[in-house]
Design a protein around this motif. Structure first.
Motif, PDB file in Angstrom:
ATOM      1  N   GLU A  81      84.941 -37.729  67.635  1.00  0.00           N
ATOM      2  CA  GLU A  81      84.712 -38.784  66.637  1.00  0.00           C
ATOM      3  C   GLU A  81      84.073 -40.000  67.287  1.00  0.00           C
ATOM      4  O   GLU A  81      83.188 -40.633  66.703  1.00  0.00           O
ATOM      5  CB  GLU A  81      86.035 -39.163  65.979  1.00  0.00           C
ATOM      6  CG  GLU A  81      86.611 -38.071  65.082  1.00  0.00           C
ATOM      7  CD  GLU A  81      87.952 -38.471  64.501  1.00  0.00           C
ATOM      8  OE1 GLU A  81      88.417 -39.588  64.814  1.00  0.00           O
ATOM      9  OE2 GLU A  81      88.530 -37.671  63.736  1.00  0.00           O
ATOM     10  N   SER A  82      84.533 -40.306  68.514  1.00  0.00           N
ATOM     11  CA  SER A  82      83.975 -41.452  69.217  1.00  0.00           C
ATOM     12  C   SER A  82      82.500 -41.239  69.515  1.00  0.00           C
ATOM     13  O   SER A  82      81.676 -42.145  69.347  1.00  0.00           O
ATOM     14  CB  SER A  82      84.746 -41.705  70.516  1.00  0.00           C
ATOM     15  OG  SER A  82      84.160 -42.746  71.261  1.00  0.00           O
ATOM     16  N   GLU A  83      82.168 -40.024  69.981  1.00  0.00           N
ATOM     17  CA  GLU A  83      80.767 -39.724  70.265  1.00  0.00           C
ATOM     18  C   GLU A  83      79.922 -39.760  69.007  1.00  0.00           C
ATOM     19  O   GLU A  83      78.779 -40.221  69.028  1.00  0.00           O
ATOM     20  CB  GLU A  83      80.652 -38.361  70.945  1.00  0.00           C
ATOM     21  CG  GLU A  83      81.206 -38.353  72.363  1.00  0.00           C
ATOM     22  CD  GLU A  83      81.135 -36.983  72.999  1.00  0.00           C
ATOM     23  OE1 GLU A  83      80.934 -35.995  72.247  1.00  0.00           O
ATOM     24  OE2 GLU A  83      81.268 -36.886  74.237  1.00  0.00           O
ATOM     25  N   GLU A  84      80.488 -39.276  67.896  1.00  0.00           N
ATOM     26  CA  GLU A  84      79.745 -39.323  66.636  1.00  0.00           C
ATOM     27  C   GLU A  84      79.527 -40.758  66.191  1.00  0.00           C
ATOM     28  O   GLU A  84      78.441 -41.116  65.718  1.00  0.00           O
ATOM     29  CB  GLU A  84      80.492 -38.528  65.563  1.00  0.00           C
ATOM     30  CG  GLU A  84      80.474 -37.018  65.801  1.00  0.00           C
ATOM     31  CD  GLU A  84      81.324 -36.275  64.792  1.00  0.00           C
ATOM     32  OE1 GLU A  84      82.075 -36.952  64.047  1.00  0.00           O
ATOM     33  OE2 GLU A  84      81.239 -35.030  64.742  1.00  0.00           O
ATOM     34  N   ARG A  85      80.595 -41.578  66.337  1.00  0.00           N
ATOM     35  CA  ARG A  85      80.447 -42.985  65.984  1.00  0.00           C
ATOM     36  C   ARG A  85      79.435 -43.676  66.885  1.00  0.00           C
ATOM     37  O   ARG A  85      78.627 -44.484  66.434  1.00  0.00           O
ATOM     38  CB  ARG A  85      81.799 -43.695  66.068  1.00  0.00           C
ATOM     39  CG  ARG A  85      82.768 -43.340  64.956  1.00  0.00           C
ATOM     40  CD  ARG A  85      83.916 -44.331  64.902  1.00  0.00           C
ATOM     41  NE  ARG A  85      84.690 -44.339  66.129  1.00  0.00           N
ATOM     42  CZ  ARG A  85      85.755 -43.576  66.341  1.00  0.00           C
ATOM     43  NH1 ARG A  85      86.166 -42.731  65.394  1.00  0.00           N
ATOM     44  NH2 ARG A  85      86.416 -43.654  67.477  1.00  0.00           N
ATOM     45  N   TYR A  86      79.495 -43.330  68.186  1.00  0.00           N
ATOM     46  CA  TYR A  86      78.540 -43.912  69.128  1.00  0.00           C
ATOM     47  C   TYR A  86      77.108 -43.552  68.756  1.00  0.00           C
ATOM     48  O   TYR A  86      76.233 -44.410  68.703  1.00  0.00           O
ATOM     49  CB  TYR A  86      78.856 -43.412  70.535  1.00  0.00           C
ATOM     50  CG  TYR A  86      77.796 -43.743  71.564  1.00  0.00           C
ATOM     51  CD1 TYR A  86      77.726 -45.010  72.131  1.00  0.00           C
ATOM     52  CD2 TYR A  86      76.857 -42.788  71.959  1.00  0.00           C
ATOM     53  CE1 TYR A  86      76.755 -45.327  73.070  1.00  0.00           C
ATOM     54  CE2 TYR A  86      75.880 -43.099  72.893  1.00  0.00           C
ATOM     55  CZ  TYR A  86      75.840 -44.360  73.439  1.00  0.00           C
ATOM     56  OH  TYR A  86      74.884 -44.652  74.362  1.00  0.00           O
ATOM     57  N   THR A  88      76.009 -42.579  65.848  1.00  0.00           N
ATOM     58  CA  THR A  88      75.662 -43.228  64.585  1.00  0.00           C
ATOM     59  C   THR A  88      75.335 -44.692  64.799  1.00  0.00           C
ATOM     60  O   THR A  88      74.362 -45.225  64.253  1.00  0.00           O
ATOM     61  CB  THR A  88      76.822 -43.102  63.585  1.00  0.00           C
ATOM     62  OG1 THR A  88      77.099 -41.713  63.357  1.00  0.00           O
ATOM     63  CG2 THR A  88      76.468 -43.772  62.263  1.00  0.00           C
ATOM     64  N   THR A  89      76.161 -45.345  65.626  1.00  0.00           N
ATOM     65  CA  THR A  89      75.930 -46.772  65.905  1.00  0.00           C
ATOM     66  C   THR A  89      74.605 -46.986  66.606  1.00  0.00           C
ATOM     67  O   THR A  89      73.827 -47.871  66.244  1.00  0.00           O
ATOM     68  CB  THR A  89      77.066 -47.328  66.781  1.00  0.00           C
ATOM     69  OG1 THR A  89      78.315 -47.162  66.090  1.00  0.00           O
ATOM     70  CG2 THR A  89      76.842 -48.799  67.069  1.00  0.00           C
ATOM     71  N   SER A  92      71.650 -46.264  64.236  1.00  0.00           N
ATOM     72  CA  SER A  92      71.524 -47.142  63.075  1.00  0.00           C
ATOM     73  C   SER A  92      71.381 -48.609  63.465  1.00  0.00           C
ATOM     74  O   SER A  92      71.038 -49.437  62.622  1.00  0.00           O
ATOM     75  CB  SER A  92      72.740 -46.976  62.165  1.00  0.00           C
ATOM     76  OG  SER A  92      73.935 -47.350  62.829  1.00  0.00           O
ATOM     77  N   SER A  93      71.646 -48.953  64.724  1.00  0.00           N
ATOM     78  CA  SER A  93      71.558 -50.345  65.145  1.00  0.00           C
ATOM     79  C   SER A  93      70.157 -50.646  65.662  1.00  0.00           C
ATOM     80  O   SER A  93      69.312 -49.769  65.802  1.00  0.00           O
ATOM     81  CB  SER A  93      72.576 -50.639  66.251  1.00  0.00           C
ATOM     82  OG  SER A  93      72.161 -50.051  67.467  1.00  0.00           O
TER      83      SER A  93
END
Length: 457
Positions: A81-86, A88-89, A92-93
């Motif tokens: 989940e952390s890697e997916e959030r990373y 995505t961040t 998208s940033s």
């Protein structure tokens, strides 16, 4: 127990009967299962099952070794989940990310690094590309930061701001870089990671905020260049920092709270009143470089040269209430340029009077100066046309080959050649050329001449 095991959930796409098939075919089964705790939560188990057989080879029991792997599964899921959030961040940033291997001198870039720097891809982001992109005025500071970080003179966590010139558009943008340096047990830096962000819009907003009363005052007073704020249509001196007072050659009490051209009457009648008025009434920025202005120096009026910027000072509602002036005294620089120009002028004046064909080229070989004696001798316009006309066919290739050899090696050149005059007669000339280099040994110009030596021949 078999019924209990069969009711267990298999998370890895195993079918409930697969374990039995494995026991019959390979003699054991190993896999993950999920069962329920008393409180209803899932427990993940790594289970290994093998049969216990009697002397007739019949399975009489099953032996299972189970290990609770719930925490490991939860950790792996959290990492995922952390890697997916990373990801995505990052995607998208607007941030660019770097990971610099100091020992290998290799940079890995991710995110919007290519977009920020105007590169075709993140793979083009290298240490060399970084410093090539930094604005020339900011390169030295960033090189110093890089050196300080490597030598441990700053903390491992660092932040810096600088300008870049985008590779694709040549647009100047502001960048903020934040990073962290990793050191080994000996304190030697071996890796840095960090982010970069384009903060141009933020910088623009900060500039507007800076023009609040207190911020403007502090900014002007602490500015390392001569700077002042003049209020109202009469341009009353409200703020003048020490550098501006020194430039004017007057103490603060002689100029503060007075119209600027009353405080500095020597500056009247030189066109600056009109420029100030135009900026105040139109809001259009004015900038000039090497502009002359007469000011008192050691008690007498002297011509100084300045780089100046006049900027309209606006209130929060956008109305113009004054003018901000930024001044840099570039007198020494301008005088040096003037002396150089005078020196070249004297050279050209002398060259026109000499009984020889004189020329001068830039370091890259482009034509800089050709004396009028070329036309007088050959009757042709332009040095290249004259040269093609004058050079004897038997000498042309030889002298050109030798010249190119000396030119490429930046060596003085000497060669005798026959040159045709406008009457069609060939006369012997000595062709000479000298490389002119600066104090660092860098080629600046070529100076040469063709001297008539026919009488000597």
């Amino acid at each position: 127990r078999t019924d209990t095991f069969m009711s267990t959930r298999f998370p890895n796409n195993d079918r409930p009967n697969d374990w039995q098939t494995a026991l019959h075919t390979v003699g054991f089964w190993r896999g993950e299962v999920v069962q329920k705790r008393k409180d209803g939560t899932d427990v993940y188990i790594l289970s290994s099952v093998a049969p216990v057989k009697n002397e007739r080879g019949e399975t009489v029991a099953l032996v299972a070794v189970n290990r609770d792997i719930t925490e490991r599964k939860q950790l792996l899921e959290a990492i995922k989940e952390s890697e997916e959030r990373y990801a995505t961040t990052v995607n998208s940033s607007d941030l660019g990310l770097w990971d610099f291997d100091v020992l290998q001198q290799k940079v890995v870039a991710a995110g919007n690094m290519a977009k920020i720097y105007g590169l075709a891809s993140n793979e083009e982001y290298t240490l060399s590309a970084l410093f090539q992109s930094i604005h020339p005025d900011d390169v030295a500071a960033q090189q110093q930061l890089f050196d300080d970080l490597h030598k441990g003179r700053i903390s491992q966590s660092f932040e810096t701001e600088y300008r870049i010139v985008k590779r694709d558009t040549a647009e100047v943008r502001w960048i903020r870089a934040k990073g962290y340096g990793f050191t080994d047990k000996n304190g030697a830096l071996y890796r840095t990671v960090g982010t970069v962000a384009d903060i141009t819009e933020q910088k623009t907003a900060e500039e507007k905020i800076r023009f609040s009363e207190e911020r403007v005052r502090n900014f002007i007073l602490q500015a390392p260049v001569a700077m002042g704020l003049y209020r109202g249509a009469n341009l009353v001196v409200e703020i003048a920092n020490d550098a501006l007072l020194a430039f004017w050659g007057k103490p603060a009490e002689a100029v503060m709270n007075k119209p600027v051209f009353d405080a500095i009457p020597e500056a009247r009648g030189q066109g600056y009143e009109q420029l100030f008025t135009e900026v105040y009434t139109t809001g259009v920025r004015y900038a000039a470089y090497g502009s002359p202005v007469v000011l008192p120096r050691n008690g007498t009026p002297q011509t100084c040269y300045v780089d100046i910027v006049y900027e309209a000072y606006r209130e929060p509602d956008g109305t113009i209430s004054g003018v901000v002036e930024v001044v840099s005294d570039v007198t020494e620089k301008v005088i040096a340029i003037q002396r150089l120009q005078e020196s070249e002028s004297r050279f050209r004046t002398l060259a026109e009077k000499l009984p020889m064909l004189v020329w001068m080229d830039d370091a890259d070989g482009s034509l800089d100066y050709t004396s009028t004696t070329w036309k007088i001798y050959s009757g042709k316009e332009g040095r290249m046309n004259a040269w093609k006309y004058m050079a004897h066919p038997d000498d042309f290739e030889t002298i050109m080959d030798k010249w190119q050899q000396h030119q490429s090696q930046q060596l003085p050149f000497r060669y005798n050649v026959r040159l045709r005059n406008k009457a069609g007669d060939y006369r012997w000339h000595e062709s000479i050329a000298e490389p002119i280099k600066d104090s660092n040994g860098k080629l600046v110009k070529w100076v040469g001449a063709l001297i008539d030596i026919h009488a000597q021949k």
